[in-house]
Design a protein around this motif. Sequence first.
Motif, short mmCIF file in Angstrom:
data_model
loop_
_atom_site.label_atom_id
_atom_site.label_comp_id
_atom_site.label_asym_id
_atom_site.label_seq_id
_atom_site.Cartn_x
_atom_site.Cartn_y
_atom_site.Cartn_z
N TYR A 162 -44.82 -56.01 44.45
CA TYR A 162 -45.52 -57.25 44.09
C TYR A 162 -46.58 -56.94 43.04
N CYS A 163 -47.06 -58.00 42.42
CA CYS A 163 -48.15 -57.91 41.45
C CYS A 163 -49.32 -58.71 41.99
N MET A 164 -50.52 -58.21 41.76
CA MET A 164 -51.71 -58.90 42.27
C MET A 164 -52.74 -59.06 41.15
N ALA A 165 -53.29 -60.26 41.06
CA ALA A 165 -54.36 -60.50 40.09
C ALA A 165 -55.58 -59.68 40.47
N ASP A 166 -56.16 -59.01 39.48
CA ASP A 166 -57.37 -58.21 39.70
C ASP A 166 -58.35 -58.60 38.59
N GLY A 167 -59.04 -59.72 38.81
CA GLY A 167 -59.85 -60.30 37.74
C GLY A 167 -58.93 -60.79 36.63
N SER A 204 -53.01 -65.40 43.48
CA SER A 204 -53.27 -64.01 43.13
C SER A 204 -52.07 -63.08 43.33
N TYR A 205 -50.91 -63.63 43.74
CA TYR A 205 -49.79 -62.76 44.08
C TYR A 205 -48.46 -63.24 43.48
N LEU A 206 -47.70 -62.26 42.99
CA LEU A 206 -46.36 -62.49 42.47
C LEU A 206 -45.45 -61.46 43.14
N VAL A 207 -44.40 -61.92 43.83
CA VAL A 207 -43.65 -61.06 44.74
C VAL A 207 -42.20 -60.92 44.31
#
Length: 250
Positions: A162-167, A204-207
């Motif tokens: 997954y991808c997570m937003a970090d700012g 905040s998440y892309l899976v």
Amino acid sequence: MTILLIDNEISLRNTLKELIKLTGFSFTSIIEASGVKEGIQQIQDANPDIVFLDIEMEDGSGFDLMKKIANPQFQLIFVTAHDQYAIDAFKFSAIDYLLKPVDPDNLKISLEKASANIKTKLLSDQIDVLLQQLSGKTDRDKRIVLRDIDNIYFVKVSDILYCMADGTYTRFYLQNQKDILVSKNLKEYENLLEPLGFLRTHHSYLVNPDKINMYDKSEGGSLILDGGITVPVSQRKKETIISILERKNL
């Protein structure tokens, strides 16, 4: 430092040449080519450090030219009219590009990036990723090129959990590999990975749907991924996610 401009329109080459001079960028010479055949010859003869390459030319495309260059040793910047399909492919492969008409500020940034990366000899692999993306295949054995502050990574899409937003950044979590922090926002990667089935489960998440094992209805809803990793599902996304997972029999 030698810069090569490859474009079939002499007026555009002249404009780009003047813009490069106005940036104050330090170079030894600017040479030119009017198409694919002449461009290949100039690359072989002059061994340029930076190549600006148009996509559509009279005797073929910039992609045709790059297919014929074995082990390119230069930094490449495509120059193109607005073509979202090609632009997405550039982003997937982390190859730099400029839109016509060329903006002087963006040109200066591209020149500085190219100069900083001049010793990085990964263009051949990036071109492979670019051409793979342009082929239109949607299989998850595709690779995506990710850059952090120190390195360039060639990542199989199938290895992304997954991808997570970090700012304003995006952190990629990968199967059995360390995570990678990339200086682009999550929305940009949503646009690139959604055609491959990736799901935006939360702001905040892309899976990666292939990594989902179950949907947990407790505590507002979450997804359980490979390795027991838990990813939240927002209320706004809940019905859409459940519907997609039902179609996948999860």
